[in-house]
Design a protein around this motif. Structure first.
Motif, PDB file in Angstrom:
ATOM      1  N   PHE A 424      21.652 -30.899  31.965  1.00  0.00           N
ATOM      2  CA  PHE A 424      20.764 -29.669  31.777  1.00  0.00           C
ATOM      3  C   PHE A 424      22.068 -28.289  30.977  1.00  0.00           C
ATOM      4  O   PHE A 424      23.448 -28.529  32.036  1.00  0.00           O
ATOM      5  CB  PHE A 424      20.499 -29.346  32.955  1.00  0.00           C
ATOM      6  CG  PHE A 424      19.282 -28.098  33.342  1.00  0.00           C
ATOM      7  CD1 PHE A 424      18.622 -27.338  32.581  1.00  0.00           C
ATOM      8  CD2 PHE A 424      20.525 -27.055  33.254  1.00  0.00           C
ATOM      9  CE1 PHE A 424      18.014 -26.268  32.690  1.00  0.00           C
ATOM     10  CE2 PHE A 424      20.051 -25.342  33.347  1.00  0.00           C
ATOM     11  CZ  PHE A 424      18.266 -25.016  33.086  1.00  0.00           C
ATOM     12  N   LEU A 425      22.267 -27.526  30.827  1.00  0.00           N
ATOM     13  CA  LEU A 425      23.435 -27.077  29.921  1.00  0.00           C
ATOM     14  C   LEU A 425      21.949 -25.538  29.539  1.00  0.00           C
ATOM     15  O   LEU A 425      21.357 -25.476  28.826  1.00  0.00           O
ATOM     16  CB  LEU A 425      24.219 -27.338  28.704  1.00  0.00           C
ATOM     17  CG  LEU A 425      25.954 -26.571  28.823  1.00  0.00           C
ATOM     18  CD1 LEU A 425      25.843 -26.634  30.123  1.00  0.00           C
ATOM     19  CD2 LEU A 425      25.990 -26.730  27.778  1.00  0.00           C
ATOM     20  N   PRO A 426      22.875 -24.245  29.892  1.00  0.00           N
ATOM     21  CA  PRO A 426      22.734 -23.121  29.636  1.00  0.00           C
ATOM     22  C   PRO A 426      22.834 -23.716  27.912  1.00  0.00           C
ATOM     23  O   PRO A 426      24.185 -23.667  28.103  1.00  0.00           O
ATOM     24  CB  PRO A 426      22.790 -21.759  30.733  1.00  0.00           C
ATOM     25  CG  PRO A 426      22.979 -22.594  31.853  1.00  0.00           C
ATOM     26  CD  PRO A 426      23.637 -24.342  31.268  1.00  0.00           C
ATOM     27  N   VAL A 427      22.532 -22.784  27.101  1.00  0.00           N
ATOM     28  CA  VAL A 427      23.354 -21.871  26.125  1.00  0.00           C
ATOM     29  C   VAL A 427      22.291 -20.620  25.406  1.00  0.00           C
ATOM     30  O   VAL A 427      21.708 -20.275  26.044  1.00  0.00           O
ATOM     31  CB  VAL A 427      22.424 -22.994  24.626  1.00  0.00           C
ATOM     32  CG1 VAL A 427      22.902 -24.770  25.233  1.00  0.00           C
ATOM     33  CG2 VAL A 427      20.822 -23.566  24.636  1.00  0.00           C
ATOM     34  N   PRO A 428      22.777 -19.447  24.468  1.00  0.00           N
ATOM     35  CA  PRO A 428      22.201 -18.473  24.136  1.00  0.00           C
ATOM     36  C   PRO A 428      21.252 -18.790  23.721  1.00  0.00           C
ATOM     37  O   PRO A 428      20.955 -19.816  23.062  1.00  0.00           O
ATOM     38  CB  PRO A 428      23.942 -18.148  23.267  1.00  0.00           C
ATOM     39  CG  PRO A 428      24.653 -18.764  23.802  1.00  0.00           C
ATOM     40  CD  PRO A 428      24.691 -20.187  24.434  1.00  0.00           C
ATOM     41  N   VAL A 429      19.886 -17.760  23.753  1.00  0.00           N
ATOM     42  CA  VAL A 429      18.794 -18.068  23.943  1.00  0.00           C
ATOM     43  C   VAL A 429      18.527 -17.447  21.792  1.00  0.00           C
ATOM     44  O   VAL A 429      17.717 -18.486  21.852  1.00  0.00           O
ATOM     45  CB  VAL A 429      17.534 -16.785  24.518  1.00  0.00           C
ATOM     46  CG1 VAL A 429      18.211 -15.147  23.533  1.00  0.00           C
ATOM     47  CG2 VAL A 429      15.565 -17.603  24.281  1.00  0.00           C
ATOM     48  N   ASP A 430      19.335 -17.749  21.615  1.00  0.00           N
ATOM     49  CA  ASP A 430      19.566 -17.226  19.727  1.00  0.00           C
ATOM     50  C   ASP A 430      19.658 -18.104  19.041  1.00  0.00           C
ATOM     51  O   ASP A 430      18.949 -19.081  18.322  1.00  0.00           O
ATOM     52  CB  ASP A 430      21.161 -15.693  19.351  1.00  0.00           C
ATOM     53  CG  ASP A 430      20.608 -15.235  17.782  1.00  0.00           C
ATOM     54  OD1 ASP A 430      19.575 -15.407  17.398  1.00  0.00           O
ATOM     55  OD2 ASP A 430      21.295 -15.538  17.400  1.00  0.00           O
ATOM     56  N   MET A 431      20.414 -19.228  19.679  1.00  0.00           N
ATOM     57  CA  MET A 431      20.605 -20.569  19.282  1.00  0.00           C
ATOM     58  C   MET A 431      19.335 -21.632  19.110  1.00  0.00           C
ATOM     59  O   MET A 431      19.197 -22.010  18.466  1.00  0.00           O
ATOM     60  CB  MET A 431      21.454 -21.317  19.885  1.00  0.00           C
ATOM     61  CG  MET A 431      22.754 -20.549  20.421  1.00  0.00           C
ATOM     62  SD  MET A 431      24.169 -22.361  20.678  1.00  0.00           S
ATOM     63  CE  MET A 431      25.651 -21.453  20.250  1.00  0.00           C
ATOM     64  N   VAL A 432      18.392 -21.038  20.085  1.00  0.00           N
ATOM     65  CA  VAL A 432      17.412 -21.888  20.225  1.00  0.00           C
ATOM     66  C   VAL A 432      16.176 -21.357  19.346  1.00  0.00           C
ATOM     67  O   VAL A 432      15.462 -21.594  18.612  1.00  0.00           O
ATOM     68  CB  VAL A 432      16.911 -21.965  21.773  1.00  0.00           C
ATOM     69  CG1 VAL A 432      14.921 -22.125  21.796  1.00  0.00           C
ATOM     70  CG2 VAL A 432      17.549 -22.295  22.788  1.00  0.00           C
ATOM     71  N   ARG A 433      16.342 -19.911  19.373  1.00  0.00           N
ATOM     72  CA  ARG A 433      15.355 -19.087  18.324  1.00  0.00           C
ATOM     73  C   ARG A 433      15.469 -19.698  16.742  1.00  0.00           C
ATOM     74  O   ARG A 433      14.073 -19.897  16.151  1.00  0.00           O
ATOM     75  CB  ARG A 433      15.513 -17.814  18.625  1.00  0.00           C
ATOM     76  CG  ARG A 433      14.761 -17.316  19.788  1.00  0.00           C
ATOM     77  CD  ARG A 433      15.177 -15.760  20.345  1.00  0.00           C
ATOM     78  NE  ARG A 433      14.691 -15.382  21.299  1.00  0.00           N
ATOM     79  CZ  ARG A 433      14.702 -14.155  21.337  1.00  0.00           C
ATOM     80  NH1 ARG A 433      15.842 -13.582  21.368  1.00  0.00           N
ATOM     81  NH2 ARG A 433      14.500 -13.273  23.283  1.00  0.00           N
ATOM     82  N   ARG A 434      17.278 -19.686  16.561  1.00  0.00           N
ATOM     83  CA  ARG A 434      16.899 -20.401  15.190  1.00  0.00           C
ATOM     84  C   ARG A 434      16.467 -21.170  15.077  1.00  0.00           C
ATOM     85  O   ARG A 434      17.581 -21.469  13.656  1.00  0.00           O
ATOM     86  CB  ARG A 434      18.074 -19.254  14.662  1.00  0.00           C
ATOM     87  CG  ARG A 434      18.014 -17.481  14.536  1.00  0.00           C
ATOM     88  CD  ARG A 434      20.128 -17.074  14.910  1.00  0.00           C
ATOM     89  NE  ARG A 434      20.028 -16.997  13.609  1.00  0.00           N
ATOM     90  CZ  ARG A 434      21.734 -17.023  13.025  1.00  0.00           C
ATOM     91  NH1 ARG A 434      22.715 -17.150  14.903  1.00  0.00           N
ATOM     92  NH2 ARG A 434      22.324 -18.030  12.191  1.00  0.00           N
TER      93      ARG A 434
END
Length: 547
Positions: A424-434
């Motif tokens: 499990f690793l967090p990522v900036p939410v913008d990476m997910v949205r785009r």
């Protein structure tokens, strides 16, 4: 304000015809400037009398160049008389026509930054080369981009190495030269357009570069020669605003950059014992048994037992100082050699890279018994993941009121594995949205010639009956799953998940856990911070209190 620009392939001495056509187009479109990306002049050795006369007319001023035009130095040597004029006139061949040269960085009157490397590749030397010689070295490619962090347009004779990797566009004739130094230049400058010339037209799908969001996007286009008999595309017009910000949304068909995807180093873990994969890699197969597909395990090379497995709590050497929570059938631990650092997600206070590990020692969920326990393990794994996601939601939010972080969970499930776990690793939410995370996994799979990810629910269910690699991408507003089948004779890279996310987060140097070693004190401190941050969401603690 956007300006219209036009780029042309090799002209090969056809000055009168080409500039006449360009004048007609310019009258309608009012281009800011033009670029000739291929050879301007005909081949010296085979030039016919008509070609020589065309050149003489151009040098006399009998041919009008209708707008400011820059020509690249192609793979062919320039005629002596052309070189003489360029040297006398500081790079101007005639009114409105100037050379870009072997290595050039210019800013146009419209404030566009153009960087060019011309000629054929001549190796890695740093020898002194004449200004208009038709070749360049790796040192030239490095020098032209020195001190620059971006460019609007890059023009090169050679193609960047690996440019076609992961792309669906086809190139139909003999492959042009590709070089690593041009790939490095493109990666460094992150141009919005990269032009070259070739025998046929080629336009790769746009690709985004590593770095902070929003990500820079490059379009690579190679143009066919003017007047080619196959009527392949030789001209490309587009609108561009100088020094504009990177796009907030990825263009259709965009992939991650192919220019760094095949630069692999030999992984230390591929020739190490089983215990070297500890916590931060895959499920252990290739570390414990490197040649599993080529030979059967012998009695002396059997899978590790629970007392030997570094994921099993019964192993006396299990590094329990890294455990953050223990449930009924599953426990959480911070990753050894985490991909991320405390600085990656400063709001968390710890690296954020977590492993979810079933207590039962099995390589896959389907191998766990009895059925009731198998079901409870799956439920608890999902509960833990949901709790970790809730932890991220509680952290500082963005201007839209939503969490700044999303998350990626990935797993390797193979019958030949050792001890299943999820990472499990967090990522900036913008990476997910785009769509950057999804595109990154798709691109890296293509770079390595792996099977394509399957994303349909029914198809994923079928694949998960066998061996697979699974990715779950999450944000408050989105959830996406994708599965790659691992049934086949290819060798799957256990660092695959780390490799993709390392590129996306700008942490490529941390792809392998051994490069990210921490002291026991640092590991303990990270685990203690994690336990404190996760305490509010830890249902394992609630169970302890009730009992």
């Amino acid at each position: 304000m956007a300006s219209k620009i036009v780029v042309i392939g090799a002209v090969n001495g056809k000055f009168s015809e080409m500039f006449a056509k360009l004048a007609t187009l310019h009258a309608k479109q009012n281009f800011a400037f033009a670029i000739i990306a291929g050879d301007l002049c005909a081949n010296i050795g085979t030039a016919a009398d008509a070609d020589r006369e065309e050149l003489a007319k151009l040098l006399r001023g009998d041919i009008t160049v209708p707008l400011s035009t820059y020509f690249a130095l192609g793979a062919q040597s320039l005629p002596v008389e052309v070189v003489d004029v360029l040297e006398k006139n500081e790079g101007e061949l005639c009114p409105n026509l100037s050379v870009l040269g072997r290595k050039a960085s210019i800013k146009t009157s419209d404030s566009f930054r153009i960087v060019a490397v011309g000629g054929a590749h001549a190796g890695s030397g740093d020898q002194v080369v004449p200004q208009y010689a038709a070749y360049y070295t790796d040192s030239d490619a490095q020098a032209v981009g020195k001190g620059l962090t971006n460019a609007d347009i890059v023009v090169t004779s050679d193609w960047p190495a690996h440019i076609r990797d992961g792309g669906e566009s086809q190139y139909t004739v003999a492959s042009p030269a590709e070089t690593e130094s041009i790939a490095d230049l493109c990666t460094s400058l992150k141009p919005r357009y990269h032009f070259s010339a070739s025998e046929a037209f080629y336009e790769r799908e746009p690709f985004f570069h590593n770095g902070p969001t929003p990500r820079s996007v490059t379009r690579f286009i190679s143009l066919a020669p003017y007047g080619n008999s196959a009527k392949r595309k030789w001209i490309y017009a587009f609108s561009l605003e100088p020094s504009a910000d990177a796009p907030q949304n990825l263009p259709p068909g965009c992939t991650s950059s192919p220019l760094t995807g095949t630069k692999k180093r030999k992984l230390d873990s591929q020739q190490s014992d089983f215990n070297t994969f500890r916590y931060a890699n895959g499920n252990g197969t290739d570390h414990y048994q490197p040649d599993y597909r080529r030979q059967k395990r012998s009695r002396n090379n059997a899978p590790p037992t629970p007392s030997q497995c570094y994921f099993c709590l019964s192993n006396p050497t299990c590094e329990k100082h890294m455990i953050g929570s223990i449930g009924s059938d599953v426990y959480l631990t911070t990753a050894k050699g985490p991909l991320s650092t405390r600085q990656t997600f400063p709001d968390l206070g710890f690296p954020g890279h977590i492993l979810l590990i079933p207590v039962q020692h099995q390589p896959t969920i389907s191998a766990m018994t009895p059925a009731e326990t198998r079901k409870s393990i799956v439920t608890e794994m999902q509960q833990y993941r949901a709790a970790l996601q809730s932890m991220l939601v509680e952290k500082p939010k963005g201007a839209d009121g939503l969490a700044k972080l999303g998350a990626v969970t990935w797993e390797i499930s193979r019958n030949s594995g050792v001890h299943l776990h999820w990472q499990f690793l967090p990522v900036p939410v913008d990476m997910v949205r785009r769509g950057l995370v999804e595109a990154g996994f798709d691109q890296e799979a293509a770079n390595l010639n792996y099977p394509k990810f399957v994303k349909g629910f029914k198809e994923m269910e079928e694949i998960e009956e066998g061996n697979f690699f699974k990715v779950t991408i999450w944000s408050e507003a989105l959830r996406k799953e994708m599965v790659m089948p691992l049934d086949g004779d290819f060798r799957f890279d256990l660092q695959f998940g780390r490799r993709v996310l390392g590129k996306l987060l700008g942490l490529e140097q941390r792809t392998h856990w051994k490069d990210c070693a921490q002291t026991v004190g640092e590991e303990t401190a990270d685990a203690e911070v994690f336990k404190e941050v996760f305490k509010k969401f830890d249902f394992g603690l609630e169970e302890e209190e009730v009992s």
